[in-house]
Scaffold this active site. Structure first.
Site, mmCIF file in Angstrom:
data_model
loop_
_atom_site.group_PDB
_atom_site.id
_atom_site.type_symbol
_atom_site.label_atom_id
_atom_site.label_comp_id
_atom_site.label_asym_id
_atom_site.label_seq_id
_atom_site.Cartn_x
_atom_site.Cartn_y
_atom_site.Cartn_z
ATOM 1 N N THR A 16 0.823 -1.213 0.000
ATOM 2 C CA THR A 16 0.000 0.000 0.000
ATOM 3 C C THR A 16 0.851 1.254 0.000
ATOM 4 O OG1 THR A 16 -1.834 -1.104 1.126
ATOM 5 C CG2 THR A 16 -1.745 1.285 1.315
ATOM 6 N N SER A 62 1.083 -7.243 -0.652
ATOM 7 C CA SER A 62 1.638 -8.234 0.276
ATOM 8 C C SER A 62 0.683 -9.356 0.620
ATOM 9 C CB SER A 62 2.150 -7.562 1.551
ATOM 10 O OG SER A 62 1.125 -7.278 2.457
ATOM 11 N N THR A 95 1.125 -4.123 4.436
ATOM 12 C CA THR A 95 0.818 -4.416 5.838
ATOM 13 C C THR A 95 0.235 -5.809 6.054
ATOM 14 O OG1 THR A 95 -1.397 -3.428 5.648
ATOM 15 C CG2 THR A 95 0.403 -1.982 6.368
ATOM 16 N N ASP A 96 -0.372 -6.404 5.022
ATOM 17 C CA ASP A 96 -1.128 -7.642 5.231
ATOM 18 C C ASP A 96 -0.265 -8.773 5.774
ATOM 19 O OD1 ASP A 96 -3.481 -6.475 4.484
ATOM 20 O OD2 ASP A 96 -3.548 -7.356 2.480
#
Length: 311
Positions: A16, A62, A95-96
């Site tokens: 992101t 991610s 971030t995932d």
């Protein structure tokens, strides 16, 4: 000790932080991994003039992180850390799966120099993008005197790779340390150490040199009301090498799921009990399946994967 004139290497992987949306007001309907790491650095005037070097290792959302990218990233980090002029590494990431990549690098490398992962919850085109500040802070952490180990720097906080978890789907401060023990805070560019920089025993890159297609298969199953053993038996039939059970509470499992996991263990698969709770350990108890300790299910999966690779 770090010195302020040493080089910081920035490795981009997408996410992101490198995402864009059609309008500045759209904070969720964006496409990740559109900008390159050089673009991200250009958006942070505070980094101008600092000794930085940027490389694009991957360009993906991610949620699509995979073993091949982990392998390539670990090798790139190791290569740059061996350079005497390099003082630290910053990795831009989505971030995932950030907590998984951080833990993987921690266990494979356990570096004496700092490796700092950072990310963003809003795309680069957002009205109030959080990526530039997070990237600026991450570089300051990588340049902090005495910094070492794999850490995650977001929203002004620095987390140990073993503790960090994403706990919110939307907020810019989406990450927490599982037991509340922050490593440091970043305040107006100054790093204030709260605990100790992480250290650990490196497993070494030799364990992940095997082609990814030949890596062991380790899956996660979830305990829930009405859970049975059908998924476990299907995994065993598919040739799974290890299973992590995300249990309830202290790793508790519904009786049918527990029975199926014991069958899997008897058939040669490794089994670990973790918890679906946001924090807290799972304890080894007599007569119970092996516990994963304080590791979350996704980190327990990585631990098992690396153990199987090592064996």
């Amino acid at each position: 000790m770090q010195t302020l004139d040493r080089l910081t290497v920035i490795l981009g992987t997408g996410g992101t932080i490198a995402g864009t949306a059609r309008t500045a007001g759209d904070g969720v309907g964006y496409t990740a991994a559109q900008l390159r790491v050089d673009d991200l650095l250009a958006a942070v005037p505070g980094l101008a003039g600092q000794p930085l070097e940027a490389h694009q290792v991957a360009q993906l959302d991610s949620k699509d992180m995979d073993g091949a990218t982990w392998q390539r990233l670990a090798q790139a980090v190791d290569e740059h850390l061996r350079r005497p002029e390099v003082g630290g590494i910053v990795i831009t990431h989505g971030t995932d799966t950030l907590e998984e990549t951080a833990y993987f690098l921690h266990r494979v490398l356990a570096p004496e120099k700092p490796v700092v992962l950072t990310a963003a919850m809003r795309p680069a085109t957002a009205l109030a993008a959080d990526g530039p500040q997070n990237l600026f802070d991450a570089v300051q952490v990588a340049r902090a005197p005495g910094a070492a180990g794999v850490v995650v720097a977001l929203a002004g906080r620095v987390h140990d790779a073993t503790q960090v978890r994403k706990v919110h789907s939307y907020r810019v401060d989406a990450f927490e340390s599982a037991d509340g023990a922050l490593v440091a805070r970043v305040e107006e560019g100054a790093v204030r150490l709260l605990g100790r920089w992480p250290a650990g025993d490196a497993l070494g890159l030799a364990h992940i040199a095997r082609p990814v297609a030949l890596w062991p298969r380790v899956d996660i199953v979830l305990n829930h009301a009405g859970a049975d053993g059908r998924i476990v038996r299907a995994l065993v039939a598919a040739g799974v090498d290890g299973i992590v059970a995300a249990g309830t509470g202290n790793g508790t499992l519904a009786a049918p799921l527990d029975a199926a996991l014991r069958e899997a263990e008897a058939a040669g698969a490794r089994v670990l009990r973790s918890t679906r709770c946001d924090a807290g350990p799972v304890m080894n108890l007599p007569g119970q399946l092996p516990a994963a300790g304080a590791l979350s299910p996704v980190k327990a999966r990585i631990e098992m994967l690396l153990a199987l690779l090592a064996s």
